[in-house]
Scaffold this motif. Structure first.
Motif, PDB file in Angstrom:
ATOM      1  N   GLY A  59       1.198  -1.178  -0.200  1.00 50.22           N
ATOM      2  CA  GLY A  59      -0.440   0.039  -0.072  1.00 50.22           C
ATOM      3  C   GLY A  59       1.192   1.177  -0.030  1.00 50.22           C
ATOM      4  N   GLY A  60       0.057   2.139  -0.278  1.00 52.60           N
ATOM      5  CA  GLY A  60       0.743   3.471  -0.531  1.00 52.60           C
ATOM      6  C   GLY A  60       1.179   4.102  -1.405  1.00 52.60           C
ATOM      7  N   HIS A  61       0.698   5.592  -1.808  1.00 53.80           N
ATOM      8  CA  HIS A  61       1.321   6.299  -2.894  1.00 53.80           C
ATOM      9  C   HIS A  61       1.550   7.445  -2.500  1.00 53.80           C
ATOM     10  N   GLU A  62       1.786   7.680  -1.470  1.00 52.56           N
ATOM     11  CA  GLU A  62       2.485   9.361  -1.112  1.00 52.56           C
ATOM     12  C   GLU A  62       3.297   8.938  -0.528  1.00 52.56           C
ATOM     13  N   GLY A  63       4.444  10.080  -0.932  1.00 57.02           N
ATOM     14  CA  GLY A  63       5.469   8.979   0.072  1.00 57.02           C
ATOM     15  C   GLY A  63       6.953  10.931  -0.764  1.00 57.02           C
ATOM     16  N   ALA A  64       7.848  10.214   0.318  1.00 55.65           N
ATOM     17  CA  ALA A  64       8.873  11.090   0.616  1.00 55.65           C
ATOM     18  C   ALA A  64      10.162   9.974   0.881  1.00 55.65           C
ATOM     19  N   GLY A  65      11.323  10.827   0.478  1.00 56.56           N
ATOM     20  CA  GLY A  65      12.481   9.800   1.153  1.00 56.56           C
ATOM     21  C   GLY A  65      14.398   9.869   0.626  1.00 56.56           C
TER      22      GLY A  65
END
Length: 370
Positions: free
Chosen positions: A59-65
């Motif tokens: 899951g997850g589609h909003e990310g930063a790194g």
């Protein structure tokens, strides 16, 4: 290498935490160490079975790194650089990207399949190949993703705030500024004041709207709406319709933006009735793909020249608009810090979505260091 991830294994069931094997980056791919992930309602559409996604899927589609490694052919980023992920990849070469419509890039066709082109699944585990939502799978400590899905950002920017621009902020802000084309002096109605709706409020205020009506049945969300640009706050669609008439001396709202987590027919009809002759209704929220939620009198639409339109990513172009919005944040013209209601560990992802559905969060963020 191994990574821990929150996985959708079956529609209708909560996320499960699993350890997966992750291959390194191939051609045009990057290895990212995710630092933060936003909790967006769109994941619930996959979790609940509204969208027919290929499972299992991270899951997850909003990310930063931070970029850890790049594969052959990568030109957009280098190891060590900070990035915000775009939930719609952008190739830069298809008809849509070439005409300034990156939000509907042809690469978006793969976001519910979860593989990297041409048909590569870099994640494996006990259930075989694992997809990644929107080709990202940000509910994971590491990911192998395509360079078309990342936008480099300045290293001084706090990634726990910048992560929000990868979906919710840009979608909401763009829904007002781009899709609705709000103009100075407009009266604007925003239906649904969650992680996208509050940013539609910000966008409408930024564009110079005279009146911004926030509509939400949840008291907590109504109590926060004024922080983000609402001039008037109501709980029901009937109240919103009456207020839009009162504020415009019977003319009607100029624009109405629907940002509810699951769009229903009454909201669309109410928005259509609320806007004036020549007015615009923008549908940003989503629901089941097989459910008819727009049932409107075409003759009224024609006689009154009303427009009803959909938008994806708020009609934004991620490679241009993600840096633009972060610059507005840096200069004090866009609120990001105030959006974050609570932080969660990866293992608390289901708690985060329980809070989202209970209406006690504006935006929850997963801190992958916890």
């Amino acid at each position: 290498m191994k990574t821990t991830a929150a996985v959708i294994v079956e529609a209708g069931k909560p996320f499960e935490i699993e350890e997966l094997e992750l291959e390194g980056p191939g051609e045009n791919e990057v290895l990212i160490r995710y630092t933060y992930a936003g909790l967006c309602h769109s994941d619930l559409h996959v979790l609940n079975g509204d969208f027919p996604a290929r499972l299992p899927m991270v899951g997850g589609h909003e990310g930063a790194g931070v970029i850890e490694e790049v594969g052959p052919g990568v030109t957009r980023v280098n190891p060590g650089e900070h990035v915000v992920c775009s939930f719609i990849p952008n190739c830069g070469a298809c008809r849509w990207c070439a005409s300034g419509q990156q939000a509907i890039c042809d690469w978006g066709a793969n976001i519910l399949e979860g593989y990297l082109p041409p048909n590569r699944f870099p994640r494996t585990g006990a259930r075989g190949d694992y997809g990644a939502l929107c080709m990202l799978g940000t509910f994971s400590r590491y990911g192998t993703i395509h360079q078309n899905s990342v936008v480099k950002v300045e290293p001084h920017l706090p990634l726990d705030k910048a992560v929000l621009v990868g979906c919710g902020v840009t979608t909401g802000w763009g829904s007002a500024v781009y899709a609705a084309d709000v103009e100075p002096g407009d009266t604007v109605m925003v239906i649904g004041i969650g992680g996208i709706g509050v940013n539609a409020l910000q966008g409408a205020a930024h564009a110079g709207a005279r009146a911004v009506i926030a509509v939400d049945p949840i008291e907590y969300k109504r109590s926060r709406a004024a922080e983000f640009g609402a001039t008037n706050v109501v709980a029901t669609l009937n109240e919103a319709l009456a207020l839009s008439q009162e504020l415009t001396y019977g003319v009607g709202a100029d624009k109405a933006i629907i940002t509810t987590g699951t769009v229903q027919e009454p909201e669309v009809t109410a928005a259509f009735n609320a806007v004036r002759k020549g007015g615009t209704v923008v549908i940003t929220g989503m629901g089941r793909l097989d459910e008819l939620t727009v049932q409107l009198p075409s003759t009224v639409m024609a006689l009154y020249k009303k427009t009803v339109k959909g938008t994806l990513f708020g009609d934004a172009n991620p490679t241009a608009d993600i840096p633009k919005l972060l610059a507005l944040y840096t200069e004090g013209h866009l609120k990001l810090d105030e959006l974050i209601t609570r932080r969660y560990s990866l293992e608390q992802v289901n708690d985060g979505y329980d809070d989202l559905q209970a209406g006690v969060n504006i935006r929850g963020v997963i801190d992958l260091a916890l």
